[in-house]
Design a protein around this motif. Structure first.
Motif, short mmCIF file in Angstrom:
data_model
loop_
_atom_site.label_atom_id
_atom_site.label_comp_id
_atom_site.label_asym_id
_atom_site.label_seq_id
_atom_site.Cartn_x
_atom_site.Cartn_y
_atom_site.Cartn_z
N GLU A 68 26.18 34.80 0.26
CA GLU A 68 25.78 33.50 -0.27
C GLU A 68 26.95 32.53 -0.38
O GLU A 68 26.79 31.40 -0.82
N GLY A 69 28.13 32.96 0.03
CA GLY A 69 29.33 32.13 -0.05
C GLY A 69 29.63 31.41 1.24
O GLY A 69 28.74 30.88 1.90
N LYS A 70 30.90 31.43 1.61
CA LYS A 70 31.39 30.72 2.80
C LYS A 70 30.57 31.07 4.04
O LYS A 70 30.37 32.23 4.35
N PRO A 71 30.10 30.05 4.75
CA PRO A 71 29.34 30.31 5.98
C PRO A 71 30.23 30.81 7.11
O PRO A 71 31.36 30.36 7.28
N TYR A 72 29.71 31.76 7.86
CA TYR A 72 30.35 32.26 9.08
C TYR A 72 29.43 31.97 10.25
O TYR A 72 28.21 31.89 10.09
N LYS A 123 33.68 41.04 6.61
CA LYS A 123 34.13 40.56 5.30
C LYS A 123 33.63 41.48 4.19
O LYS A 123 34.38 41.83 3.27
N THR A 166 22.84 26.62 9.87
CA THR A 166 23.85 26.18 8.91
C THR A 166 23.31 25.11 7.96
O THR A 166 23.85 24.94 6.87
N GLU A 221 28.20 37.67 -3.12
CA GLU A 221 29.22 36.62 -3.02
C GLU A 221 29.58 36.31 -1.57
O GLU A 221 29.77 35.15 -1.21
N VAL A 222 29.66 37.35 -0.75
CA VAL A 222 30.00 37.13 0.66
C VAL A 222 28.86 36.44 1.39
O VAL A 222 29.05 35.42 2.06
N GLY A 264 21.63 32.82 2.96
CA GLY A 264 22.91 32.28 3.37
C GLY A 264 22.78 31.28 4.50
O GLY A 264 21.69 31.02 5.00
N TYR A 265 23.92 30.75 4.90
CA TYR A 265 23.96 29.66 5.90
C TYR A 265 24.83 30.04 7.09
O TYR A 265 25.56 29.22 7.63
N HIS A 266 24.72 31.27 7.52
CA HIS A 266 25.52 31.76 8.64
C HIS A 266 24.77 31.55 9.95
O HIS A 266 23.56 31.72 10.01
#
Length: 122
Positions: free
Chosen positions: A65-69, A78, A22, A62-63, A13-15
């Motif tokens: 690998e999805g929207k970055p936090y 989440k 990011t 999904e969480v 992910g990109y958190h």
């Protein structure tokens, strides 16, 4: 209380707060425990009477690998929310640990993590 555990799920992910987190992304490990009642599932041997850990894995994926936090605290929150809302009658509590094995901070350590618990967890 009975529990379903899914340990050390690994996602990319990109958190993060730092630019390289990011832009380049990084690995995240997730350990999840769900407090539930497994008696009926155990007696009937029917998937419909329990929480599908295959579906829970996909929700976590999904969480992460999805929207970055910015914060892994937000990622954990989440995941707890999504799992609880997907199985409102079955999930009594959720414990989520988010692990960053390679955060871009100086020093010697094995990993950093946060752990949250929501709902009933005896």
């Amino acid at each position: 209380m009975d529990y379903i555990h899914i340990k050390d799920m690994e996602f990319y992910g990109y958190h993060g707060v730092l630019l390289e987190e990011t832009k380049l992304g990084q690995r995240f490990r997730v350990t999840l425990s769900i407090a539930t009642d497994l008696e009926h599932a155990g007696k009937t041997d029917e998937l419909t009477n329990t929480v599908s850990y295959a579906e829970v894995y996909e929700l976590c994926k999904e969480v992460v690998e999805g929207k970055p936090y910015k914060l892994i605290e937000a990622v954990a929150e989440k995941i707890a929310t999504v799992v609880s809302e997907t199985y409102p009658s079955a999930v009594k509590g959720v414990r989520v640990e988010i692990i960053k094995p390679d955060p871009p901070i100086p020093g010697h350590y094995r990993e950093v993590s946060v752990e949250i618990t929501r709902g009933v967890f005896a």
